[in-house]
Write an enzyme that holds these catalytic residues in place. Structure first.
Site, PDB file in Angstrom:
ATOM      1  N   LYS A  75     -27.784  15.072   2.609  1.00  0.00           N
ATOM      2  CA  LYS A  75     -29.028  15.443   3.301  1.00  0.00           C
ATOM      3  C   LYS A  75     -29.168  14.577   4.549  1.00  0.00           C
ATOM      4  O   LYS A  75     -28.921  13.369   4.496  1.00  0.00           O
ATOM      5  CB  LYS A  75     -30.208  15.239   2.344  1.00  0.00           C
ATOM      6  CG  LYS A  75     -31.549  15.741   2.874  1.00  0.00           C
ATOM      7  CD  LYS A  75     -32.641  15.560   1.817  1.00  0.00           C
ATOM      8  CE  LYS A  75     -33.987  16.069   2.265  1.00  0.00           C
ATOM      9  NZ  LYS A  75     -35.031  15.909   1.238  1.00  0.00           N
ATOM     10  N   SER A 150     -37.694  20.026   0.287  1.00  0.00           N
ATOM     11  CA  SER A 150     -37.108  19.881   1.607  1.00  0.00           C
ATOM     12  C   SER A 150     -35.578  19.774   1.604  1.00  0.00           C
ATOM     13  O   SER A 150     -34.964  19.923   2.646  1.00  0.00           O
ATOM     14  CB  SER A 150     -37.682  18.645   2.295  1.00  0.00           C
ATOM     15  OG  SER A 150     -37.283  17.475   1.589  1.00  0.00           O
ATOM     16  N   SER A 174     -38.696  17.579  -3.762  1.00  0.00           N
ATOM     17  CA  SER A 174     -37.725  18.081  -2.785  1.00  0.00           C
ATOM     18  C   SER A 174     -36.288  18.224  -3.264  1.00  0.00           C
ATOM     19  O   SER A 174     -35.479  18.821  -2.562  1.00  0.00           O
ATOM     20  CB  SER A 174     -37.729  17.203  -1.538  1.00  0.00           C
ATOM     21  OG  SER A 174     -38.739  17.627  -0.675  1.00  0.00           O
TER      22      SER A 174
END
Ligand code: GLN
Length: 490
Positions: A75, A150, A174
């Site tokens: 990420k 996210s 997330s």
């Protein structure tokens, strides 16, 4: 599509090579990423070179690590010396980290190959991966829908077979919510289990790095490689990390599963059906089902939206265009303050600006007691409620998210977006651990969409959580469908 552990074993046994694995992912990324937009950046040459180095080591019989040769996606809010670390924000468009996050150091020390940086909601604020500086992520199951957020880029990359596994971060859901919407496994460790050093801070008392994977054993293995005290993160726990992989397949003999009545409000029928089916499967494995009470479930979101923005507003103060980040070149800045204002207005997206304003407001003189202090008090009550529930059960079962993936552009009201995390934020508020597991399909919109269930366990109860998760996975079997992008052309 194989999981990380089978790929690792195949590489170790030389039935395939790390280089072949990397090349396979690179080919699929080249084909799918223009649509899915899961990756910001792909480390083509570096991944190939790292793979060749591992293959040479294996061929010569030199010792390798527990993740030797497996390509992992990261990420883009986790600092890597390789490439950029943008947090999907214009303010960090060209930021290159001079150091690796501890999680990255541990992955590469175990022989993992970094294949690229994945898209996310800006600074990890969002539940849909639409708040991205360079375009939304699409769900591989249905490219008109969101992957969740996210960590939506990481989830889409795993679901779309564009990496062996991925790292995400979870402040209020997330990792788990996108895992649920993409039909994969997503694990949020106990607060302090995995070092936050090098994770760009959002809500420092809530943030945790964790894995998104194809299987429970992959999540357990990555957890073992990543967890443990880190002198570079003062909030990392000193608690010893028990091995979890070795005993994963030992069926838990007797265990108690708590079901809160508060987890049954307003879910789509497929989500409720998945929880019911999971309850039956766990019962069939010898679980005792107990009722537990979590009346503060409803106030989790309002508590989170005081605490997380308060922490975000102070964490993001460093991005001022002087010390870090985009600096405005627009004419008319009268003084330094004006330059900050222009740079931040140009660099931050709408949702991030909303969070900074919310956070600044709740911390300001006169409002601090009414909001921030209050939220801290509620946080304690939420923690106490979980403690009481865990006196009666080993894990709490419920939905991860109230619905399956929604259409891109389908949720425009910020409050409706925030409610996606109603079942996940309290895990972070209480600092406990949780895992989302693929548990069924929702056919209501036509094409099948995955739905997940969530298991939560007490702080540092990862060994129990993984064992029960694995038992569920075995009983449940793989989802009866795959993302269409993966169906080989006839
Ligand atoms: N969706 C939540 C938010 O927008 C949680 C995000 C996260 O866990 N990073 O803040």
């Amino acid at each position: 599509m194989e999981d990380l552990v089978s790929l690792r074993d195949a590489i170790a046994q030389r039935t395939t090579t790390a280089r072949a694995a990397v090349d396979g992912y690179l080919t699929r990324i080249a084909a799918a990423n223009p649509t899915i937009n899961a990756y910001h950046e792909v480390f083509v040459d570096e991944a190939r070179a790292a793979a060749d180095a591992i293959d040479t080591k294996i061929a010569s019989g030199s010792p390798t690590g527990a993740l030797a040769g497996v390509p992992i996606a990261i990420k883009d809010n986790i600092a890597t010396r390789l490439g950029r670390t943008t947090c999907s924000s214009k303010i960090l468009e060209n930021y290159r980290s001079p150091y690796n996050a501890t999680a990255i150091e541990r992955l590469t020390a175990a022989g993992a190959i970094l294949i690229g940086k994945t898209n996310l909601d800006e600074f990890a604020m969002g539940s849909s991966c639409e708040n991205c500086a360079w375009g939304a992520v699409r769900n591989p199951w249905d490219t008109t829908r969101v992957p969740g957020g996210s960590s939506g880029g990481s989830a889409a990359a795993v679901a779309g077979d564009l990496c062996a596994a991925a790292l995400g971060s979870d402040t209020g859901g997330s990792i788990r919510q996108p895992a649920s919407l993409c039909g994969i496994v997503g694990f949020k460790p106990t607060y302090g289990r995995i070092s936050r050093y090098g994770l760009v801070a959002f809500g420092s008392s809530l943030d945790q790095i964790g894995p998104l994977t194809q299987s429970v054993r992959d999540a357990a293995l990555l957890y073992e490689c990543l967890a443990g005290e880190d002198p570079l993160d003062s909030t990392s726990a000193v608690h010893a990390v028990e091995p979890v992989s070795a005993t994963l397949d030992d069926s838990p003999r007797t265990f108690r599963v708590g079901i809160p009545s508060q987890y049954r409000k307003g879910n789509s029928p497929a989500v409720d059906a998945a929880v019911e089916r999971a309850t039956d499967l766990l019962k069939g494995m010898g679980a005792t089902i107990v009722d537990v009470d979590l009346p503060m479930t409803d106030v989790g979101i309002s508590t989170y939206y005081v605490l997380a923005p308060a922490e975000a507003s102070s964490n993001l103060a460093r991005f001022d265009g002087i010390r870090y980040g985009h600096r405005s070149t627009a004419p008319g800045a009268k003084d330094l303050f004006d330059l900050y204002a222009h740079s931040r207005a140009e660099g931050f997206g709408v949702e991030v600006q909303r969070r900074i304003m919310l956070g600044t407001y709740v911390l300001s003189v006169g409002y601090y007691d009414a909001y921030y202090r209050r939220a801290l008090q509620v946080r304690r009550v939420i923690k106490q409620e979980f403690d009481a529930a865990f006196a009666k059960c080993d894990v709490i079962l419920g939905p991860t998210s109230p619905t399956a993936a929604f259409p891109i552009g389908g949720v425009t009201d910020p409050l409706a977006m925030y409610m996606c995390d109603v079942y996940t934020v309290n895990t972070n508020i209480a600092g406990i651990c949780g895992i989302s597991l693929p548990a069924g399909l929702d056919h209501a919109s036509g094409a099948p969409l995955p739905v997940g269930i969530q298991l939560q366990a007490q702080a540092f109860a990862e060994p129990t959580l993984f064992k029960i998760a694995r038992a569920f996975e075995r009983a449940s079997g793989p989802l009866p469908a795959r993302p269409p992008a993966l169906t080989p052309a006839a």
